[in-house]
Structures are given as C-alpha cells and as structure tokens.
Design an enzyme around this catalytic site. Structure first.
Site, PDB file in Angstrom:
ATOM      1  CG  ASP A  30      -1.912   0.811   1.081  1.00  0.00           C
ATOM      2  OD1 ASP A  30      -3.145   0.781   1.123  1.00  0.00           O
ATOM      3  OD2 ASP A  30      -1.894   2.476   1.079  1.00  0.00           O
ATOM      4  CB  ILE A  31       0.854   4.374  -2.233  1.00  0.00           C
ATOM      5  CG1 ILE A  31       1.771   5.178  -2.646  1.00  0.00           C
ATOM      6  CG2 ILE A  31      -0.463   4.892  -1.800  1.00  0.00           C
ATOM      7  CD1 ILE A  31       1.601   5.724  -4.246  1.00  0.00           C
ATOM      8  CG  ASN A  87     -12.234  -0.512   4.007  1.00  0.00           C
ATOM      9  OD1 ASN A  87     -12.557  -1.133   5.236  1.00  0.00           O
ATOM     10  ND2 ASN A  87     -10.958   0.101   3.890  1.00  0.00           N
ATOM     11  N   GLY A  93     -15.430   3.365   4.023  1.00  0.00           N
ATOM     12  CA  GLY A  93     -14.172   4.314   3.587  1.00  0.00           C
ATOM     13  C   GLY A  93     -13.569   3.487   2.304  1.00  0.00           C
ATOM     14  CD  GLN A  94     -15.037  -0.277  -2.431  1.00  0.00           C
ATOM     15  OE1 GLN A  94     -16.303  -0.684  -1.695  1.00  0.00           O
ATOM     16  NE2 GLN A  94     -14.326  -1.064  -3.403  1.00  0.00           N
ATOM     17  CG  HIS A 100      -8.560  -2.851  -2.397  1.00  0.00           C
ATOM     18  ND1 HIS A 100      -9.476  -2.164  -2.942  1.00  0.00           N
ATOM     19  CD2 HIS A 100      -8.630  -2.304  -1.046  1.00  0.00           C
ATOM     20  CE1 HIS A 100      -9.882  -1.008  -2.475  1.00  0.00           C
ATOM     21  NE2 HIS A 100      -9.372  -1.041  -1.217  1.00  0.00           N
TER      22      HIS A 100
HETATM   23  P1  AMP Z   1      -9.892   1.620   0.340  1.00  0.00           P
HETATM   24  O1  AMP Z   1      -9.638   2.931   1.275  1.00  0.00           O
HETATM   25  O2  AMP Z   1     -10.073   0.405   1.144  1.00  0.00           O
HETATM   26  O3  AMP Z   1     -10.381   1.765  -0.789  1.00  0.00           O
HETATM   27  O4  AMP Z   1      -8.289   1.245   0.001  1.00  0.00           O
HETATM   28  C1  AMP Z   1      -7.586   1.945  -0.979  1.00  0.00           C
HETATM   29  C2  AMP Z   1      -6.066   1.838  -0.780  1.00  0.00           C
HETATM   30  O5  AMP Z   1      -5.159   1.846  -1.911  1.00  0.00           O
HETATM   31  C3  AMP Z   1      -5.597   2.687   0.390  1.00  0.00           C
HETATM   32  O6  AMP Z   1      -5.020   2.214   1.674  1.00  0.00           O
HETATM   33  C4  AMP Z   1      -4.477   3.630  -0.371  1.00  0.00           C
HETATM   34  O7  AMP Z   1      -3.543   3.976   0.416  1.00  0.00           O
HETATM   35  C5  AMP Z   1      -4.114   2.528  -1.503  1.00  0.00           C
HETATM   36  N1  AMP Z   1      -3.554   3.052  -2.654  1.00  0.00           N
HETATM   37  C6  AMP Z   1      -4.001   4.049  -3.396  1.00  0.00           C
HETATM   38  N2  AMP Z   1      -3.206   4.385  -4.444  1.00  0.00           N
HETATM   39  C7  AMP Z   1      -2.295   3.383  -4.537  1.00  0.00           C
HETATM   40  C8  AMP Z   1      -1.160   2.973  -5.297  1.00  0.00           C
HETATM   41  N3  AMP Z   1      -0.930   3.746  -6.385  1.00  0.00           N
HETATM   42  N4  AMP Z   1      -0.278   2.020  -4.826  1.00  0.00           N
HETATM   43  C9  AMP Z   1      -0.547   1.538  -3.867  1.00  0.00           C
HETATM   44  N5  AMP Z   1      -1.607   1.801  -3.059  1.00  0.00           N
HETATM   45  C10 AMP Z   1      -2.551   2.748  -3.264  1.00  0.00           C
END
Ligand code: AMP
Ligand code: ZN
Length: 114
Positions: A30-31, A87, A93-94, A100
């Site tokens: 995760d970024i 989520n 909070g999605q 994922h």
């Molecule tokens: P959610 O809030 O459950 O939809 O999770 C989305 C996740 O994607 C969050 O934890 C973000 O930090 C992660 N995310 C968004 N963009 C990227 C990216 N380019 N590479 C890796 N993780 C990402």
C-alpha cells in the site's frame, strides 16, 4: 477497466511494489501504509466491491485468503498476527472501486477499527 487505478497497476501502466503475483491475483505494498506491513491483494479481473461478487467468484475469493496466508508467512507476521480487511462502500471508507483485501500486520492492531 478503463479509468480504474488498480486495473492500471495490473496492466503495468502505474508502478507498484509487487509482493506476489499469480494468474488470478496481484499483491503489492500500500502506498500509504497504516501498519509496518500493509499489502493489498487484488484480483486481476475487475470487480467493483463485495456487492458485485457472484457465485462464480467464490474460488477466487477463497484463493485470495490462501495467498494472504502465504504472504503473511513470507513477511514474518504469521505468528505475531495480522488482519485481512475489505472495505465495501462509502461508510466503510472504500476509496478504490476495484475489490481489494488489506493485509495489515507488524504492530498491535486496535479493535474495533474506526
Ligand atoms: P480503500 O480505502 O479500502 O479503498 O483502500 C484503498 C487503498 O489503496 C488505500 O489504503 C490507499 O493507500 C491505496 N492506494 C491508493 N493508490 C495506490 C497506489 N498507487 N499504490 C498502492 N496503493 C494505493
Ligand atoms: Zn479495476
């Protein structure tokens, strides 16, 4: 799917720190990690959210959990413990509408979340 961030990562258009890959799934860091270990496991086929799952996806979702187990062991958190979270929708909070699974570990995780 056009315009989907995670589909772009699968297609290699956006870089990621890959942790695991097979014919069905991709896992990457995760970024914006919420724990010392924070990996996202995603299916290669686009599915918006849990709400869009169908019977035909049951094998895929089961597979994702065995992938989580493998990654947790490889990253050394199998014994200390970890959490797998998905989520679904606004109240959860999605933010990315490509289903994922967050694999979180490496610290004591609070319960209940949020
Ligand atoms: P959610 O809030 O459950 O939809 O999770 C989305 C996740 O994607 C969050 O934890 C973000 O930090 C992660 N995310 C968004 N963009 C990227 C990216 N380019 N590479 C890796 N993780 C990402
Ligand atoms: Zn997608």
């Amino acid at each position: 799917m056009e315009g989907c961030l995670f589909c772009s990562i699968i297609e290699g258009k956006i870089p990621c720190e890959k942790v695991y890959e097979d014919e069905m799934v991709l896992a990457f860091k995760d970024i914006n990690p919420e724990a010392p270990i924070h990996v996202l496991i995603i299916p290669k086929k686009h599915i918006n959210s849990i709400n869009d799952l169908e019977d035909k996806h049951e094998n895929l979702i089961g597979h994702i959990y065995t992938v989580c187990k493998k990654i947790a062991a490889e990253l050394g958190i199998a014994e200390s413990g970890y959490r797998v979270v998905t989520n679904c929708g606004a109240n959860a909070g999605q933010t990315v509408y490509h289903i994922h699974f967050h694999l979180l570990g490496g610290r004591n995780l609070n319960w209940p979340p949020g």
